[in-house]
Every structure is written in C-alpha cells, then in structure tokens.
Write a protein that holds these residues in place. Structure first.
Motif, short mmCIF file in Angstrom:
data_model
loop_
_atom_site.label_atom_id
_atom_site.label_comp_id
_atom_site.label_asym_id
_atom_site.label_seq_id
_atom_site.Cartn_x
_atom_site.Cartn_y
_atom_site.Cartn_z
N TYR A 88 18.26 86.45 -73.52
CA TYR A 88 19.07 87.16 -72.55
C TYR A 88 19.85 86.26 -71.60
CZ TYR A 88 16.84 91.48 -74.03
OH TYR A 88 16.41 92.55 -74.78
N ILE A 89 19.34 85.07 -71.33
CA ILE A 89 20.03 84.18 -70.41
C ILE A 89 20.90 83.18 -71.17
CG2 ILE A 89 19.77 82.52 -68.54
CD1 ILE A 89 18.88 85.34 -67.82
N MET A 94 22.18 89.24 -71.28
CA MET A 94 21.97 89.86 -69.97
C MET A 94 23.27 90.45 -69.45
SD MET A 94 19.38 90.46 -68.07
CE MET A 94 19.18 91.29 -66.49
N ILE A 97 23.37 93.93 -70.65
CA ILE A 97 22.38 94.76 -69.96
C ILE A 97 22.92 95.24 -68.61
CG2 ILE A 97 20.12 94.70 -68.80
CD1 ILE A 97 19.84 94.91 -71.79
N SER A 104 17.85 97.04 -65.08
CA SER A 104 17.90 96.01 -66.11
C SER A 104 16.53 95.73 -66.73
CB SER A 104 18.47 94.72 -65.53
OG SER A 104 17.74 94.32 -64.38
N VAL A 108 15.36 96.00 -70.76
CA VAL A 108 14.76 94.89 -71.51
C VAL A 108 13.44 95.33 -72.13
CG1 VAL A 108 13.78 92.58 -71.32
CG2 VAL A 108 15.92 93.12 -70.15
N PHE A 170 16.53 83.38 -64.41
CA PHE A 170 17.71 83.67 -63.59
C PHE A 170 18.11 82.47 -62.74
CE2 PHE A 170 15.99 88.10 -64.03
CZ PHE A 170 17.03 88.59 -64.80
N TRP A 249 12.16 90.01 -59.83
CA TRP A 249 13.18 90.26 -60.84
C TRP A 249 14.51 90.67 -60.19
CZ3 TRP A 249 13.34 90.26 -66.28
CH2 TRP A 249 14.44 90.93 -66.85
N VAL A 253 18.11 88.80 -60.46
CA VAL A 253 19.34 89.41 -60.97
C VAL A 253 20.50 89.12 -60.02
CG1 VAL A 253 20.49 91.61 -61.45
CG2 VAL A 253 18.17 91.19 -62.31
N TYR A 256 21.96 85.82 -60.81
CA TYR A 256 22.52 85.65 -62.15
C TYR A 256 24.05 85.60 -62.06
CZ TYR A 256 23.54 86.59 -67.08
OH TYR A 256 23.99 86.51 -68.37
#
Length: 261
Positions: A88-89, A94, A97, A104, A108, A170, A249, A253, A256
């Motif tokens: 995802y990264i 991501m 997403i 998010s 996932v 992230f 989390w 985000v 990110y």
C-alpha cells in the motif's frame, strides 16, 4: 449500517472467489491444521521430560494453546496486513484507498481478509474441550459470555499491535523486518508468563500485551485465581490498544503524501 452492509458484501464476494478454487481452499485449511498440530506436538514433547512447567500441568498448557488459537484465528482472518508497507505504501495502492468515502483502515481490512483462517477457531475450541475434559473443568452459565468477551479482547490486542506496526509505513516507506519479528514474539503468549523472567513478563503484559491473548484469559477458565484480575482486564486492554491503534493510524494517514516522485 453502511459499514455493516459493506462488510457483508465484501464477505460475499470473497467467498465466491475462494469457492472457485475449492481444492486450494482445502489444501490451505489442511496446511494450517498441520501447522497447529506441530505446535501441539512440541508441547507434548516438552512434557515428555517433565510433569509440570512452572506449576502448570500438560493439560493446562494445552488448554492455553487451544484458547490462544481462537482469538488468533480472528486476527488472522481480518488483520492480514503483514505486507501493508510493501503493497500500500511502496506500490502506491494507498492512493486508491484514500479516494473512497470509507475509512481507510476498514478498507484495508476488507481487502486483505482471509476468512478461511476462521477454521482455526474450530481447532482451538476442540483442543480446549479435550483439555477441559481431562482437567474435569466445569462451566457456569455466564462463562460462554466471558469467553466471547475475552476472545474479542485478545483478537483486538493482536489487531491493535499490528495496526500500529503497519502505521509506521506512513512515516517511512523503507521495508522493515519488524512484522515477522513481532509474529514470533506473539507466540510467547501461548505459554504461561511466569515461566519467563520479570522483564519479559512485564513486556508481554503492558508493552506488547500478547499474554492477554492466551494465558491470562485462559487462567480464569482454569481456576487460577491469582490471575483473575488480569483475565478480566482482557477486554479492556483489547479495546484500549485497538483505539490507540486507530488514533496512530489516523495520524499516519495525515502524514501520507502519496506515491508520486
């Protein structure tokens, strides 16, 4: 209701996909069963050389292992995020997403769930029943409710820890080996914490509380009154760690910046 509807739709689509390849599903189930059997054999080998382990009998250790498998099966089914950083990264999924109007982390979890892992609950309960019969354990009418709460708490402990680990991605898009290492540390929760030294016991209780996945909740059903306080804390610790994980989390985000150059 929206999230419940999305969850059931994802589950339906997942089962349709998996049932297209029934042989693969059966093979995966058998391989998981074999893996669990190997761990059980290890316990039996250890007790082939001793009658007690720090005051715990063979059947008690087997019961703890069986209990551990139940929340672990839930975790494995819905928190299969060991490759989050890479998929995802680093690979940029991501970005996809974050374009959808749904949390998010929830997306996932839905995308990475493996419902066949829930079969591990059957294995765990079967092992607990076997050990319980050998130990002549009796249940009260409220014990199934406590069992459910403690299982959910244990699964949330595991989920919370690994969501926090995934959130590291992230802040750094470099690959790390921390996930496999943490899976190995989590295995310590299968055994009584009093067989370890004080430092490890503290870590497994308050820093990485894997002891709340197996030994502490099991102690209640085994009648180990000295551990009752920890056993009843299991749902609280699980909810607390998972709420902290969601906060970490969400903060991640915000940091990110996408997968562009």
């Amino acid at each position: 209701m929206f999230y419940i509807k999305m969850f059931t739709q994802y589950m339906g689509q997942y089962m349709k996909t998996r049932l297209q390849y029934r042989t693969d599903l059966v093979v995966e189930f058998l391989s998981d069963l074999l893996f669990q059997a190997v761990n059980l054999v290890f316990i039996l080998v250890v007790f082939g050389h001793t009658q007690l382990l720090a005051g715990w009998s063979r059947e008690e250790i087997i019961f703890i292992y069986g209990f551990f498998l139940v929340p672990y099966a839930i975790f494995s089914a819905f928190f299969n995020i060991w490759d989050f950083n890479d998929r995802y990264i680093i690979k940029g999924e991501m970005d996809r997403i974050l374009t959808r109007p749904i949390h998010s982390l929830f997306q996932v979890i839905l995308e990475r769930m493996e419902l066949e892992s829930l079969f591990g609950m059957i294995t765990g309960v079967s092992i607990m029943i076997y050990a319980g019969i050998r130990l002549d354990l009796t249940l009260s009418w409220y014990d199934p409710i406590l069992f459910l709460l403690m299982v959910i708490g244990g699964a949330l402990v595991y989920g919370g820890i690994f969501v926090m680990l995934a959130s590291i991605g992230f802040y750094s898009d470099a690959k790390t080996a921390i996930m496999p290492m943490m899976y190995n540390i989590g295995n310590y929760g299968r055994y009584p914490v009093d067989i370890y030294n004080g430092v490890i016991r503290f870590v497994l209780t308050w820093i990485l509380p894997f002891a709340f996945v197996g030994v502490y909740p099991s102690a209640y059903f085994l009648g180990r009154e000295e551990w009752y306080g920890y056993a009843f804390l299991t749902p609280v610790i699980g909810v607390a760690f998972f709420l902290i994980a969601i906060f970490v989390w969400n903060q991640g985000v915000k940091q990110y910046r996408g997968a562009g150059n």
